[in-house]
Enzyme design. Sequence first.
Site, PDB file in Angstrom:
ATOM      1  N   ASN A 209       0.819  -1.202   0.000  1.00  0.00           N
ATOM      2  CA  ASN A 209       0.000   0.000   0.000  1.00  0.00           C
ATOM      3  C   ASN A 209       0.855   1.254   0.000  1.00  0.00           C
ATOM      4  OD1 ASN A 209      -2.814   0.572  -0.078  1.00  0.00           O
ATOM      5  ND2 ASN A 209      -3.123  -0.819   1.642  1.00  0.00           N
TER       6      ASN A 209
ATOM      7  N   ASP B  59      -1.806   2.715   5.609  1.00  0.00           N
ATOM      8  CA  ASP B  59      -2.435   2.611   4.299  1.00  0.00           C
ATOM      9  C   ASP B  59      -1.787   3.624   3.357  1.00  0.00           C
ATOM     10  OD1 ASP B  59      -4.322   2.177   2.198  1.00  0.00           O
ATOM     11  OD2 ASP B  59      -5.855   1.637   3.642  1.00  0.00           O
TER      12      ASP B  59
END
Length: 229
Positions: free
Chosen positions: A88, A139
């Site tokens: 990510n 993330d």
Amino acid sequence: MYGRPDTWIAAAGTGIALLTPDGALDWLDRPEDRTPFPSRMNDGVADPAGRFWAGSMAYDGTPGAGSLYRTDPDGTVVRVLDGLTIANGPAFTADGTTMYLADTAAGTILRCRIDPRSGDLLGSPETFVQLRDDEGSPDGMTVDAEGCLWVALWGAGAVRRHHPDGRLLQTLAVPAPHPTSVCLPPDDNRLFVTTARYGVTNPAATSGAVLGFPVPVGGTAGCSWRGRL
């Protein structure tokens, strides 16, 4: 892609594709079709030289089944790293010499040294930040003008800003449980944060939104929620 005006590049399905002005898909490669586990592409970003980087993950989150790919200006797709679980948020410093990469499932943010001319990795990735289970999962990310890393923390309702030496400088509360990525527009002292709604059992009103936060010059002062855009 060089020589392809009005064309977008995207990580989609099992590979990397160009989206032409008429909406057609022109696949450059589908490397995840050739993996032992059913997998898909995940987050992607361009580096300062215009190369496109994107990670992948197994649909069932099989540990170590994810990879990181680089798409060069000629359209060649290269596997740069493997052994990841949920790749990510690639994020680059302005000079293109450092890339940050999150392995969300492992709670790890890696730092990679990059040759800005070739895009090749210089040595092995090192751990930049290791989060505890109760701190959320890293993330999407971005790097600001001071070289500090902003990272959205899935499951924690927060965004953090880290100094290049790894120190935590600031934590920004987000009024949604799953912030997914961050963006700092040039010449605008705001931080944009995207949040997830799909798969959230009890979504907040701000789940599945783009949120704007004021960020004072220097980025170190406290931030407050400005509202849903």
